[in-house]
Design a protein around this motif. Sequence first.
Motif, short mmCIF file in Angstrom:
data_model
loop_
_atom_site.label_atom_id
_atom_site.label_comp_id
_atom_site.label_asym_id
_atom_site.label_seq_id
_atom_site.Cartn_x
_atom_site.Cartn_y
_atom_site.Cartn_z
N PRO A 1 4.10 -1.92 -13.29
CA PRO A 1 3.77 -2.25 -11.26
C PRO A 1 5.55 -2.09 -10.99
O PRO A 1 6.22 -3.12 -12.14
CB PRO A 1 2.74 -3.16 -11.16
N PRO A 2 6.13 -2.30 -9.89
CA PRO A 2 7.22 -3.15 -9.94
C PRO A 2 7.44 -4.34 -9.86
O PRO A 2 6.89 -5.15 -10.26
CB PRO A 2 7.60 -2.84 -8.13
N PRO A 3 8.32 -4.53 -11.07
CA PRO A 3 8.67 -6.72 -11.28
C PRO A 3 8.80 -7.47 -10.68
O PRO A 3 8.56 -8.84 -10.58
CB PRO A 3 10.20 -6.04 -12.72
N TYR A 4 9.00 -6.92 -9.29
CA TYR A 4 8.44 -8.19 -8.50
C TYR A 4 7.97 -7.97 -7.99
O TYR A 4 7.94 -8.54 -6.53
CB TYR A 4 10.36 -7.68 -7.59
N LEU A 5 6.78 -7.26 -7.94
CA LEU A 5 5.64 -7.39 -7.37
C LEU A 5 4.69 -8.80 -7.14
O LEU A 5 4.52 -8.69 -6.11
CB LEU A 5 4.85 -6.28 -7.59
N PRO A 6 5.16 -9.37 -7.89
CA PRO A 6 4.23 -11.09 -7.59
C PRO A 6 4.89 -11.88 -6.98
O PRO A 6 4.09 -12.35 -6.63
CB PRO A 6 4.04 -11.56 -9.31
N LEU A 7 6.00 -11.81 -6.66
CA LEU A 7 6.89 -12.24 -5.42
C LEU A 7 6.33 -11.54 -4.02
O LEU A 7 6.54 -12.84 -3.10
CB LEU A 7 8.52 -12.05 -5.27
N ASN B 1 0.66 -1.02 0.36
CA ASN B 1 -0.20 -0.06 -0.69
C ASN B 1 0.70 1.13 0.43
O ASN B 1 0.88 2.69 0.98
CB ASN B 1 -0.97 -0.13 1.06
N ILE B 2 2.15 1.41 -1.11
CA ILE B 2 2.49 2.34 -1.57
C ILE B 2 1.70 2.96 -2.59
O ILE B 2 1.67 3.04 -4.00
CB ILE B 2 4.12 2.23 -0.70
N ASP B 3 2.64 4.32 -2.72
CA ASP B 3 2.11 5.71 -4.10
C ASP B 3 2.61 4.68 -5.49
O ASP B 3 1.64 4.52 -6.17
CB ASP B 3 2.73 6.82 -4.33
N VAL B 4 3.80 4.44 -5.16
CA VAL B 4 4.55 3.92 -7.12
C VAL B 4 3.29 2.41 -6.71
O VAL B 4 3.48 1.74 -8.44
CB VAL B 4 5.99 2.39 -6.48
N VAL B 5 3.28 1.43 -5.76
CA VAL B 5 2.02 0.50 -6.36
C VAL B 5 0.74 0.53 -7.16
O VAL B 5 -0.03 0.10 -7.69
CB VAL B 5 1.94 -0.51 -5.02
N ARG B 6 -0.21 1.19 -5.76
CA ARG B 6 -0.94 1.99 -6.15
C ARG B 6 -1.21 2.68 -7.28
O ARG B 6 -2.75 2.45 -8.40
CB ARG B 6 -1.77 3.27 -5.02
N VAL C 1 11.21 -8.40 3.18
CA VAL C 1 11.62 -9.08 2.41
C VAL C 1 10.60 -7.98 1.45
O VAL C 1 11.05 -7.85 0.23
CB VAL C 1 11.49 -10.32 2.50
N GLY C 2 9.46 -8.02 2.25
CA GLY C 2 8.66 -7.92 0.73
C GLY C 2 8.70 -6.24 0.48
O GLY C 2 8.40 -5.06 -0.64
N GLY C 3 9.61 -5.74 1.58
CA GLY C 3 9.42 -3.49 1.69
C GLY C 3 10.60 -3.87 0.29
O GLY C 3 10.48 -2.60 -0.39
N VAL C 4 11.23 -4.70 0.43
CA VAL C 4 12.62 -4.76 -1.17
C VAL C 4 12.24 -4.31 -2.39
O VAL C 4 12.43 -3.86 -3.09
CB VAL C 4 13.60 -5.07 -0.51
N LEU C 5 10.85 -5.41 -2.04
CA LEU C 5 10.63 -5.97 -3.33
C LEU C 5 9.31 -4.64 -4.05
O LEU C 5 9.24 -4.75 -5.34
CB LEU C 5 9.37 -7.28 -3.97
N VAL C 6 8.60 -3.94 -3.28
CA VAL C 6 7.93 -2.94 -3.83
C VAL C 6 8.17 -2.12 -4.43
O VAL C 6 7.78 -1.08 -4.80
CB VAL C 6 6.50 -3.36 -2.77
N ARG C 7 9.94 -1.84 -3.58
CA ARG C 7 10.53 -0.19 -3.86
C ARG C 7 11.34 -0.28 -5.54
O ARG C 7 11.50 0.74 -5.62
CB ARG C 7 11.87 0.24 -2.76
N VAL C 8 11.66 -1.41 -5.30
CA VAL C 8 12.14 -1.54 -7.27
C VAL C 8 10.90 -0.92 -8.49
O VAL C 8 10.15 -1.77 -8.49
CB VAL C 8 12.58 -2.61 -7.40
N GLU C 9 11.21 0.30 -8.06
CA GLU C 9 10.50 0.36 -9.95
C GLU C 9 9.93 -0.51 -11.32
O GLU C 9 11.63 -0.32 -11.55
CB GLU C 9 10.15 2.68 -9.93
N GLY C 10 9.28 -0.28 -11.17
CA GLY C 10 9.04 -0.49 -12.48
C GLY C 10 9.07 0.50 -14.06
O GLY C 10 8.64 1.96 -13.20
N ALA C 11 9.18 0.19 -15.36
CA ALA C 11 9.78 1.10 -16.45
C ALA C 11 8.21 1.52 -17.41
O ALA C 11 7.41 0.64 -17.35
CB ALA C 11 10.35 0.96 -17.19
#
Length: 290
Positions: A257-263, A115-120, A243-253
């Motif tokens: 969505p962040p490329p690792y969001l499914p993980l 629930n962060i801006d980049v994902v939303r 662990v999840g926080g690291v995954l969602v901070r990687v921004e997608g192009a």
Amino acid sequence: DNICSDVAWVVYESHESHALRRAANYSSTPTAALHIVCARHLQQSATDEMPVQLIISSLVAACVLAGIVYDVELSPVARRLHSRRFRYRRLLIWLPNGGVYAAFYMARYAVAVGNIDVVRDSLGLDASAFGTVLASGFWIYAVTGPFTGRAADAIGARAAIAVACGGVVASNLALALLFARGGGEHLLPWFATLYAVSCMFQGFGTAAFVKINAAWYAPQERGAFAGVFNLLINSGYYLAPGVGGVLVRVEGAGGRPPPYLPLLFGLPALIIPATSPRLAPTPVHSPDAP
């Protein structure tokens, strides 16, 4: 776009950082140069956080290890009631179960981590949508708790663990596939439904773990063991934001969505079968117990 370009020009003209001017050599506009610098700043921030995460991970692992050592070697009640062989035998039962329970926690709180801006923004959802998803899961978990507990009593602890693991793995794999497809107008209903299903199946595991642990521990040692077991399962709280926080901070192009969001949901689905190689056997009482 014009406003963004004007802001970028002001920053570009007034910024004294050499990094921004170097970035301008590899970009066509000041806006692109500013994006490059911001991306590099985010990468550097993530790198700076790594030592802190390693320290926290080490502390969590040390606490879990200390609890294990206390349970099998240092507990005066356990040493008086049971042989060392029996104490290690039941360790091989509750330790994998605790790992599964920690994965349940990670799956339960993964939504809050996302629930962060980049994902939303990338999924086309707002904060209230994530609140709806969280509420659906927590209310389903609460409402179905009495029924999943009764069902676990009816089918037995081993079958209840199998149902819980199968249901959570399936629903979280479905969530991972859902996020791999990206956002859309039909995302929210599926998101809320699958998350609620995952929380419902976790209720089977909660009831089963209580039954199994109670069967392997005498009444006078269950209180101390509850603290030890909580050390392990609450590591799931760390797995979600750590662990999840690291995954969602990687921004997608390109606003994706962040490329690792499914993980974020796929990892619990992988941890559960990895930490439960076999179902807990039918508990037996220690021959050393009075």
